[in-house]
Write a protein that holds these residues in place. Structure first.
Motif, PDB file in Angstrom:
ATOM      1  N   ILE A 182       2.426 -10.566 -12.083  1.00 27.70           N
ATOM      2  CA  ILE A 182       2.210  -9.940 -10.776  1.00 27.70           C
ATOM      3  C   ILE A 182       1.461 -10.957  -9.923  1.00 27.70           C
ATOM      4  CG2 ILE A 182       1.122  -8.047  -9.514  1.00 27.70           C
ATOM      5  CD1 ILE A 182       1.144  -6.483 -12.187  1.00 27.70           C
ATOM      6  N   VAL A 183       1.901 -11.150  -8.684  1.00 23.31           N
ATOM      7  CA  VAL A 183       1.237 -12.108  -7.807  1.00 23.31           C
ATOM      8  C   VAL A 183       0.679 -11.390  -6.583  1.00 23.31           C
ATOM      9  CG1 VAL A 183       3.341 -12.726  -6.525  1.00 23.31           C
ATOM     10  CG2 VAL A 183       1.453 -14.364  -6.671  1.00 23.31           C
ATOM     11  N   CYS A 184      -0.505 -11.809  -6.155  1.00 17.74           N
ATOM     12  CA  CYS A 184      -1.116 -11.318  -4.914  1.00 17.74           C
ATOM     13  C   CYS A 184      -1.353 -12.527  -4.013  1.00 17.74           C
ATOM     14  CB  CYS A 184      -2.429 -10.597  -5.201  1.00 17.74           C
ATOM     15  SG  CYS A 184      -3.257 -10.009  -3.699  1.00 17.74           S
ATOM     16  N   LEU A 185      -0.549 -12.641  -2.962  1.00 13.60           N
ATOM     17  CA  LEU A 185      -0.642 -13.764  -2.032  1.00 13.60           C
ATOM     18  C   LEU A 185      -1.517 -13.336  -0.855  1.00 13.60           C
ATOM     19  CD1 LEU A 185       0.361 -16.622  -1.291  1.00 13.60           C
ATOM     20  CD2 LEU A 185       2.368 -15.555  -0.248  1.00 13.60           C
ATOM     21  N   ALA A 186      -2.818 -13.633  -0.959  1.00 15.58           N
ATOM     22  CA  ALA A 186      -3.773 -13.187   0.062  1.00 15.58           C
ATOM     23  C   ALA A 186      -5.045 -14.017  -0.038  1.00 15.58           C
ATOM     24  CB  ALA A 186      -4.106 -11.705  -0.135  1.00 15.58           C
ATOM     25  N   ASN A 187      -5.521 -14.499   1.091  1.00 16.96           N
ATOM     26  CA  ASN A 187      -6.791 -15.216   1.088  1.00 16.96           C
ATOM     27  C   ASN A 187      -7.901 -14.311   0.565  1.00 16.96           C
ATOM     28  OD1 ASN A 187      -5.575 -17.485   2.183  1.00 16.96           O
ATOM     29  ND2 ASN A 187      -6.098 -16.946   4.288  1.00 16.96           N
ATOM     30  N   LEU A 188      -8.903 -14.900  -0.054  1.00 18.37           N
ATOM     31  CA  LEU A 188      -9.994 -14.118  -0.635  1.00 18.37           C
ATOM     32  C   LEU A 188     -10.948 -13.670   0.463  1.00 18.37           C
ATOM     33  CD1 LEU A 188     -10.771 -16.052  -3.950  1.00 18.37           C
ATOM     34  CD2 LEU A 188      -8.999 -14.357  -3.449  1.00 18.37           C
ATOM     35  N   ARG A 189     -10.561 -12.578   1.108  1.00 19.04           N
ATOM     36  CA  ARG A 189     -11.352 -11.989   2.201  1.00 19.04           C
ATOM     37  C   ARG A 189     -11.511 -10.494   1.950  1.00 19.04           C
ATOM     38  NH1 ARG A 189      -9.026 -12.005   7.216  1.00 19.04           N
ATOM     39  NH2 ARG A 189      -6.949 -12.612   6.566  1.00 19.04           N
ATOM     40  N   PRO A 190     -12.622  -9.888   2.408  1.00 15.29           N
ATOM     41  CA  PRO A 190     -12.871  -8.467   2.157  1.00 15.29           C
ATOM     42  C   PRO A 190     -11.745  -7.546   2.605  1.00 15.29           C
ATOM     43  CG  PRO A 190     -14.865  -9.514   2.961  1.00 15.29           C
ATOM     44  CD  PRO A 190     -13.782 -10.554   3.060  1.00 15.29           C
ATOM     45  N   GLN A 191     -11.092  -7.895   3.714  1.00 15.28           N
ATOM     46  CA  GLN A 191      -9.984  -7.092   4.228  1.00 15.28           C
ATOM     47  C   GLN A 191      -8.887  -6.892   3.181  1.00 15.28           C
ATOM     48  OE1 GLN A 191      -7.943  -9.220   7.326  1.00 15.28           O
ATOM     49  NE2 GLN A 191      -6.063  -8.071   6.989  1.00 15.28           N
ATOM     50  N   GLN A 251       6.804 -20.733  -2.395  1.00 19.56           N
ATOM     51  CA  GLN A 251       8.076 -20.177  -2.853  1.00 19.56           C
ATOM     52  C   GLN A 251       8.294 -20.439  -4.345  1.00 19.56           C
ATOM     53  OE1 GLN A 251      11.403 -21.213  -0.351  1.00 19.56           O
ATOM     54  NE2 GLN A 251      10.615 -20.039   1.374  1.00 19.56           N
ATOM     55  N   TYR A 252       7.865 -21.585  -4.823  1.00 13.56           N
ATOM     56  CA  TYR A 252       7.991 -21.864  -6.253  1.00 13.56           C
ATOM     57  C   TYR A 252       7.085 -20.934  -7.052  1.00 13.56           C
ATOM     58  CZ  TYR A 252       7.821 -24.282 -10.730  1.00 13.56           C
ATOM     59  OH  TYR A 252       7.876 -24.579 -12.072  1.00 13.56           O
ATOM     60  N   ILE A 253       5.886 -20.703  -6.542  1.00 12.99           N
ATOM     61  CA  ILE A 253       4.963 -19.772  -7.206  1.00 12.99           C
ATOM     62  C   ILE A 253       5.582 -18.381  -7.300  1.00 12.99           C
ATOM     63  CG2 ILE A 253       2.780 -18.524  -6.882  1.00 12.99           C
ATOM     64  CD1 ILE A 253       1.609 -21.146  -5.790  1.00 12.99           C
ATOM     65  N   LEU A 254       6.122 -17.901  -6.186  1.00 14.40           N
ATOM     66  CA  LEU A 254       6.710 -16.561  -6.177  1.00 14.40           C
ATOM     67  C   LEU A 254       7.928 -16.462  -7.082  1.00 14.40           C
ATOM     68  CD1 LEU A 254       6.407 -15.596  -2.388  1.00 14.40           C
ATOM     69  CD2 LEU A 254       4.828 -15.116  -4.261  1.00 14.40           C
ATOM     70  N   SER A 255       8.641 -17.552  -7.236  1.00 18.49           N
ATOM     71  CA  SER A 255       9.826 -17.531  -8.106  1.00 18.49           C
ATOM     72  C   SER A 255       9.460 -17.309  -9.570  1.00 18.49           C
ATOM     73  CB  SER A 255      10.604 -18.845  -7.970  1.00 18.49           C
ATOM     74  OG  SER A 255       9.919 -19.927  -8.609  1.00 18.49           O
ATOM     75  N   GLN A 256       8.193 -17.478  -9.903  1.00 19.14           N
ATOM     76  CA  GLN A 256       7.747 -17.302 -11.285  1.00 19.14           C
ATOM     77  C   GLN A 256       7.223 -15.888 -11.558  1.00 19.14           C
ATOM     78  OE1 GLN A 256       5.187 -20.735 -12.617  1.00 19.14           O
ATOM     79  NE2 GLN A 256       5.573 -21.448 -10.529  1.00 19.14           N
ATOM     80  N   ALA A 257       7.227 -15.033 -10.527  1.00 16.04           N
ATOM     81  CA  ALA A 257       6.664 -13.685 -10.668  1.00 16.04           C
ATOM     82  C   ALA A 257       7.747 -12.624 -10.607  1.00 16.04           C
ATOM     83  CB  ALA A 257       5.624 -13.444  -9.576  1.00 16.04           C
ATOM     84  N   GLU A 258       7.371 -11.414 -10.979  1.00 17.27           N
ATOM     85  CA  GLU A 258       8.276 -10.268 -10.951  1.00 17.27           C
ATOM     86  C   GLU A 258       7.895  -9.269  -9.852  1.00 17.27           C
ATOM     87  OE1 GLU A 258      10.919 -10.092 -13.055  1.00 17.27           O
ATOM     88  OE2 GLU A 258      10.261 -12.055 -13.781  1.00 17.27           O
ATOM     89  N   ILE A 259       6.600  -9.134  -9.623  1.00 15.35           N
ATOM     90  CA  ILE A 259       6.089  -8.137  -8.686  1.00 15.35           C
ATOM     91  C   ILE A 259       5.108  -8.799  -7.727  1.00 15.35           C
ATOM     92  CG2 ILE A 259       4.779  -5.977  -8.456  1.00 15.35           C
ATOM     93  CD1 ILE A 259       5.638  -5.312 -11.340  1.00 15.35           C
ATOM     94  N   GLY A 260       5.196  -8.439  -6.442  1.00 12.37           N
ATOM     95  CA  GLY A 260       4.232  -8.872  -5.450  1.00 12.37           C
ATOM     96  C   GLY A 260       3.390  -7.675  -5.029  1.00 12.37           C
ATOM     97  N   VAL A 261       2.091  -7.867  -4.863  1.00 12.29           N
ATOM     98  CA  VAL A 261       1.211  -6.758  -4.524  1.00 12.29           C
ATOM     99  C   VAL A 261       0.274  -7.143  -3.381  1.00 12.29           C
ATOM    100  CG1 VAL A 261      -0.528  -7.414  -6.255  1.00 12.29           C
ATOM    101  CG2 VAL A 261      -0.408  -5.038  -5.464  1.00 12.29           C
ATOM    102  N   LEU A 262      -0.031  -6.168  -2.523  1.00 18.23           N
ATOM    103  CA  LEU A 262      -1.079  -6.291  -1.507  1.00 18.23           C
ATOM    104  C   LEU A 262      -1.919  -5.032  -1.556  1.00 18.23           C
ATOM    105  CD1 LEU A 262       0.362  -7.807   1.808  1.00 18.23           C
ATOM    106  CD2 LEU A 262      -1.281  -8.819   0.239  1.00 18.23           C
ATOM    107  N   SER A 263      -3.229  -5.193  -1.666  1.00 21.58           N
ATOM    108  CA  SER A 263      -4.131  -4.043  -1.784  1.00 21.58           C
ATOM    109  C   SER A 263      -5.049  -3.930  -0.577  1.00 21.58           C
ATOM    110  CB  SER A 263      -4.966  -4.171  -3.064  1.00 21.58           C
ATOM    111  OG  SER A 263      -5.608  -5.442  -3.125  1.00 21.58           O
ATOM    112  N   SER A 264      -4.589  -4.391   0.577  1.00 25.23           N
ATOM    113  CA  SER A 264      -5.432  -4.529   1.763  1.00 25.23           C
ATOM    114  C   SER A 264      -5.965  -3.206   2.303  1.00 25.23           C
ATOM    115  CB  SER A 264      -4.643  -5.221   2.872  1.00 25.23           C
ATOM    116  OG  SER A 264      -4.086  -6.434   2.422  1.00 25.23           O
ATOM    117  N   LYS A 265      -7.161  -3.290   2.914  1.00 21.95           N
ATOM    118  CA  LYS A 265      -7.723  -2.158   3.644  1.00 21.95           C
ATOM    119  C   LYS A 265      -7.127  -2.068   5.043  1.00 21.95           C
ATOM    120  CE  LYS A 265     -12.300  -2.500   1.451  1.00 21.95           C
ATOM    121  NZ  LYS A 265     -13.738  -2.761   1.704  1.00 21.95           N
TER     122      LYS A 265
END
Length: 357
Positions: A182-191, A251-265
């Motif tokens: 599972i990949v989470c593509l998001a800068n490490l910010r509180p949001q 894109q290469y990173i994402l090609s290695q994953a199955e699920i993308g997730v965003l847990s943003s507020k």
């Protein structure tokens, strides 16, 4: 017509990616496409098309006279007609407009905290908006806010879009076992609320120990980042959760994953979702900003309540436990991104805006 994209930095954020993407696609739709990074360069520098005219100001403060003069000269020497200012760069664009009445300003609002607009400070923006010819908002909520609070009559909603990276970089090898990432593509910010994600994944890994979580995005090495790393330690997730920082080979990173997730507020219209779809990942995201527009109200992904680790866990487990559902959802989202969020659709809208002002 010659257009300059104005952005604070070239770090790997959503607004920064959009500025680079627009500069690149405008090469084929204008007489000249330019990009100026005002305060800092960054990882996206290598993504700029070599046909784009580029300037780095290295601006030190809001009223850096040297930087202002340099940009004024650049605009004049290149006969630039439109400054497309992204996010907080509107202030510098306004100063240039005061000294060059012929140049037009398009301001692009990428404000990520659209769920908390009542807290937005906007007095300076409101004053500067007198000089704007057009405002572009990345979701309908921001469009309505601009129409109510700014002194610019022309406001449009234009969604973010995604393009295939031209780079063939294949550098970052994800940890864990293929087929269980599972990949989470998001800068490490509180949001982005990584803590809710970690809490959900902590429950998941107890049921599905093969699965791993991969956090890709800028690490600001601040209290929030320290807290994330401490939570990983406290939950004994060191062998299941991995932090990579900013990376060029997304894109290469994402090609290695199955699920993308965003847990943003809170979100605008997150570019990460579009990149997940382009990479044919199944997606679980919180129902904030315009995430529902991308996911199409649960039709091509799973939307869950923000700040609720239980619903996030259930959404992820749905895809983890049902391979066929996961593959079908990923395929349908990919097709939606190609059809609805491609550069071809957006370039026409932008050219119309530039031409009409």
């Amino acid at each position: 017509m010659k257009v300059l994209q104005l952005i604070d930095s070239l770090e790997a954020g959503g607004a920064e990616r959009m500025a680079v993407n627009i500069a690149n696609i405008m090469v084929d739709h204008t007489q000249g496409s330019f990009l100026c990074a005002t305060r800092a360069e960054g990882i996206l520098f290598n993504a700029i098309d070599n046909r784009v005219g580029y300037l780095f100001l290295n601006k030190k403060n809001k009223l850096d006279v040297r930087a202002i003069r340099t940009l004024m000269r650049f605009v004049k020497d290149n006969n630039i007609d439109v400054i497309h200012a992204h996010s907080t760069s509107f202030f510098l664009a306004t100063i240039i407009k005061m000294f060059n009445k012929n140049v037009k300003i398009v301001w692009h609002d990428h404000y990520g905290n659209s769920e908390f607009l009542q807290q937005r400070k906007h007095k300076v923006l409101q004053f500067c908006s007198i000089y704007f010819s057009h405002v572009i908002s990345v979701n309908q909520t921001l469009k309505q806010w601009s129409e109510s609070h700014l002194n610019c009559k022309k406001v449009s909603y234009i969604s973010n879009f995604v393009v295939n990276e031209k780079t063939n970089d294949k550098v970052t090898q994800l940890e864990g076992e293929s087929g269980y990432r599972i990949v989470c593509l998001a800068n490490l910010r509180p949001q982005k609320d990584h803590f809710t994600l970690l809490k959900a994944f902590n429950d998941i890994v107890k049921e599905q120990p093969k699965w791993t979580l991969h956090l890709v995005g800028k690490d600001f090495e601040d209290d929030y980042s320290i807290g994330i790393k401490q939570a990983i330690q406290d939950l004994n997730l060191n062998t299941s959760v991995f932090i990579y920082g900013s990376k060029k080979d997304v894109q290469y990173i994402l090609s290695q994953a199955e699920i993308g997730v965003l847990s943003s507020k809170s979100e605008g219209l997150p570019l990460s979702l579009l990149e997940y779809g382009l990479a044919s990942l199944a997606v679980v995201a919180t129902n904030v900003g315009n995430c529902d527009e991308v996911i199409n109200n649960d039709k091509v992904g799973i939307l869950v309540e923000a700040n609720n680790y239980v619903t996030l866990k259930k959404g992820l487990l749905c895809f983890i436990e049902n391979i066929e559902i996961r593959k079908k959802s990923a395929s349908e989202l990919h097709q939606r991104i190609v059809n609805e969020f491609s550069s071809n659709q957006i370039s026409k809208k932008l050219v119309d805006i530039y031409s009409n002002i």
